[in-house]
Design an enzyme around this catalytic site. Structure first.
Site, mmCIF file in Angstrom:
data_model
loop_
_atom_site.group_PDB
_atom_site.id
_atom_site.type_symbol
_atom_site.label_atom_id
_atom_site.label_comp_id
_atom_site.label_asym_id
_atom_site.label_seq_id
_atom_site.Cartn_x
_atom_site.Cartn_y
_atom_site.Cartn_z
ATOM 1 N N ASP A 120 -1.928 -1.393 10.063
ATOM 2 C CA ASP A 120 -2.214 -1.463 8.622
ATOM 3 C C ASP A 120 -2.780 -2.811 8.192
ATOM 4 O OD1 ASP A 120 -1.275 1.096 8.126
ATOM 5 O OD2 ASP A 120 0.775 0.411 7.716
ATOM 6 N N LYS B 144 0.853 -1.203 0.000
ATOM 7 C CA LYS B 144 0.000 0.000 0.000
ATOM 8 C C LYS B 144 0.884 1.246 0.000
ATOM 9 C CE LYS B 144 0.751 1.619 4.357
ATOM 10 N NZ LYS B 144 1.754 2.610 4.510
ATOM 11 N N PRO C 24 9.723 -3.928 -1.133
ATOM 12 C CA PRO C 24 10.880 -3.564 -0.307
ATOM 13 C C PRO C 24 10.537 -3.603 1.185
ATOM 14 C CG PRO C 24 10.603 -2.004 -2.105
ATOM 15 C CD PRO C 24 9.403 -2.902 -2.131
ATOM 16 N N GLY D 285 5.239 -6.100 5.661
ATOM 17 C CA GLY D 285 5.018 -7.074 6.734
ATOM 18 C C GLY D 285 3.533 -7.232 7.034
ATOM 19 N N GLY E 17 7.733 1.584 4.422
ATOM 20 C CA GLY E 17 6.502 2.379 4.517
ATOM 21 C C GLY E 17 5.462 1.893 3.523
ATOM 22 N N LEU E 18 5.605 0.643 3.087
ATOM 23 C CA LEU E 18 4.696 0.087 2.075
ATOM 24 C C LEU E 18 3.833 -1.050 2.635
ATOM 25 C CD1 LEU E 18 7.274 -0.031 -0.867
ATOM 26 C CD2 LEU E 18 5.407 1.603 -0.596
ATOM 27 N N ALA E 19 3.882 -1.249 3.945
ATOM 28 C CA ALA E 19 3.090 -2.284 4.639
ATOM 29 C C ALA E 19 3.436 -3.705 4.197
ATOM 30 C CB ALA E 19 1.586 -2.025 4.482
ATOM 31 N N ALA F 14 10.823 -2.655 5.255
ATOM 32 C CA ALA F 14 10.929 -1.435 6.091
ATOM 33 C C ALA F 14 10.896 -0.172 5.234
ATOM 34 C CB ALA F 14 12.196 -1.462 6.951
HETATM 35 O O1 C5P Z 1 0.616 -0.676 14.439
HETATM 36 P P1 C5P Z 1 2.041 -0.830 14.020
HETATM 37 O O2 C5P Z 1 2.742 -1.913 14.784
HETATM 38 O O3 C5P Z 1 2.202 -0.974 12.547
HETATM 39 O O4 C5P Z 1 2.757 0.514 14.396
HETATM 40 C C1 C5P Z 1 4.147 0.660 14.437
HETATM 41 C C2 C5P Z 1 4.504 1.830 15.310
HETATM 42 O O5 C5P Z 1 4.090 3.050 14.713
HETATM 43 C C3 C5P Z 1 3.865 1.831 16.681
HETATM 44 O O6 C5P Z 1 4.653 1.105 17.580
HETATM 45 C C4 C5P Z 1 3.843 3.315 17.026
HETATM 46 O O7 C5P Z 1 5.106 3.720 17.473
HETATM 47 C C5 C5P Z 1 3.610 3.967 15.681
HETATM 48 N N1 C5P Z 1 2.172 4.251 15.422
HETATM 49 C C6 C5P Z 1 1.551 5.273 16.103
HETATM 50 N N2 C5P Z 1 0.216 5.521 15.867
HETATM 51 C C7 C5P Z 1 -0.479 4.782 14.964
HETATM 52 C C8 C5P Z 1 0.154 3.744 14.246
HETATM 53 C C9 C5P Z 1 1.495 3.521 14.502
HETATM 54 O O8 C5P Z 1 2.150 5.976 16.924
HETATM 55 N N3 C5P Z 1 -1.761 5.055 14.764
#
Ligand code: C5P
Length: 317
Positions: free
Chosen positions: A141, A11, A99, A107, A103-105, A101
């Site tokens: 995500d 994404k 790719p 994982g 920012g493309l989701a 890490a």
């Molecule tokens: O939800 P996810 O594990 O993908 O988020 C990774 C990190 O991004 C979280 O640990 C948090 O530091 C940050 N985050 C946030 N607020 C969100 C989504 C992510 O602060 N709504």
């Protein structure tokens, strides 16, 4: 069936607004998420053991319990213990194209594929919203990645409102292979710099979250107006990521200078940068020009396009 093969698309964020702090330690967000046809392949096989194993062809992807795909399978096993003991363990093989890490989701979409795949493998018959609810336990995500397409995401990112599908919008996507941005770092840095400006009043908080539904970019999406969308791209995390990563800033500026590029932005917390263009030809031209201008084998470029779906079943037998 004992084997399912799924496509797990990446994404991009067409819009990412940070509204304030939530009681759970996350940020309240207003985002527009968009699936693209750059995708991983996720294969699931019933294993004749009670173990969950992950295999991946990418050297930087862990295959232990920390892998989100592994965690997705563990979550399914603990929520459906009878099915787990009846069917046994699962072997998960991820063929990485997205790719890591970036920012493309990447994982998150692998985890989404595991939820969808295990639901099929164990014949659970879960609805999309049940799968999304499970996915929210794994990452913000993951719920979006299940159904994909184009959607407004609020709350932590798990509350979804579908938007009209934005099919066939062409993009050039760029990522330095050796660069990785930690998402927790990006949000924490943003909090340190802009936390005093966060909205604290609950009513204002809700109003701001709701306002995204009427945003100009949402209207442009409804009208399939690629120019309008390109002009209204927004990502608050650029304020912390671009100053910290000069290579990403340079890439973003170079995209912005190309006459074919209608709009450019980092995706999520970066470091991938995307550029919206009018056609496949323009995408190829921009890819070529950026490749020549930067001339660095560490830079990976993709011509891709928007798609109207998330996890898709390829084969099952
Ligand atoms: O939800 P996810 O594990 O993908 O988020 C990774 C990190 O991004 C979280 O640990 C948090 O530091 C940050 N985050 C946030 N607020 C969100 C989504 C992510 O602060 N709504």
């Amino acid at each position: 069936m004992r084997h399912y093969s799924l496509t797990a698309p990446a994404k991009i964020n067409l819009y990412l607004e940070i509204i304030g702090d939530r009681a759970d330690g996350y940020h309240e967000l207003a985002m527009i998420l968009q699936s693209i046809n750059l995708a991983d392949k996720v294969d699931l096989h019933v294993a004749n053991t009670q173990t969950i194993r992950v295999f991946c062809d990418h050297p930087e992807v862990p295959t232990d319990e920390s892998n989100l795909a592994h965690r997705a399978a563990v979550l399914m096993a603990s929520n459906f213990p009878t099915a787990f003991s009846n069917f046994g363990g699962v072997d998960i093989t991820v063929k990485k194209r997205i790719p890591v890490a970036a920012g493309l989701a990447g994982g998150s979409t692998n985890a989404a594929a595991v939820l969808v795949g295990i639901d099929l493998l164990w014949g659970l018959g879960l609805t999309q919203s049940q799968l999304e609810e499970l996915g929210a336990n794994l990452g913000s995500d993951v719920p979006f990645c299940i159904g994909g397409g184009t959607a407004i995401a609020t709350g932590r990112g798990e509350q979804l409102s579908p938007l009209p599908s934005l099919n066939n919008m062409y993009l050039v996507l760029a990522k330095y292979k050796s660069l990785a941005v930690s998402t927790p770092w990006a949000y924490q840095s943003y909090r340190e710099q802009f936390g005093t400006k966060y909205i604290k009043n609950h009513q204002d908080f809700n109003q701001r979250t709701k306002a995204v539904h009427g945003a100009e970019i949402v209207q442009a999406i409804a009208a399939q107006d690629v120019g309008g969308i390109s002009h209204k791209l927004h990502n608050d995390l650029e304020k912390v990521v671009l100053p910290a990563y000069p290579q990403v800033l340079q890439l973003r500026e170079l995209f912005g200078k190309q006459p074919e590029v209608l709009g450019t932005m980092i995706s999520g917390s970066g470091p991938s940068v995307f550029a919206i263009v009018e056609s496949k030809e323009h995408a190829e031209t921009v890819k070529e020009k950026i490749t020549v201008a930067i001339n660095d084998s560490d830079l990976e470029l993709f011509v891709t396009q928007t798609i109207g779906h998330g996890i898709q079943l390829e084969t099952g037998h």
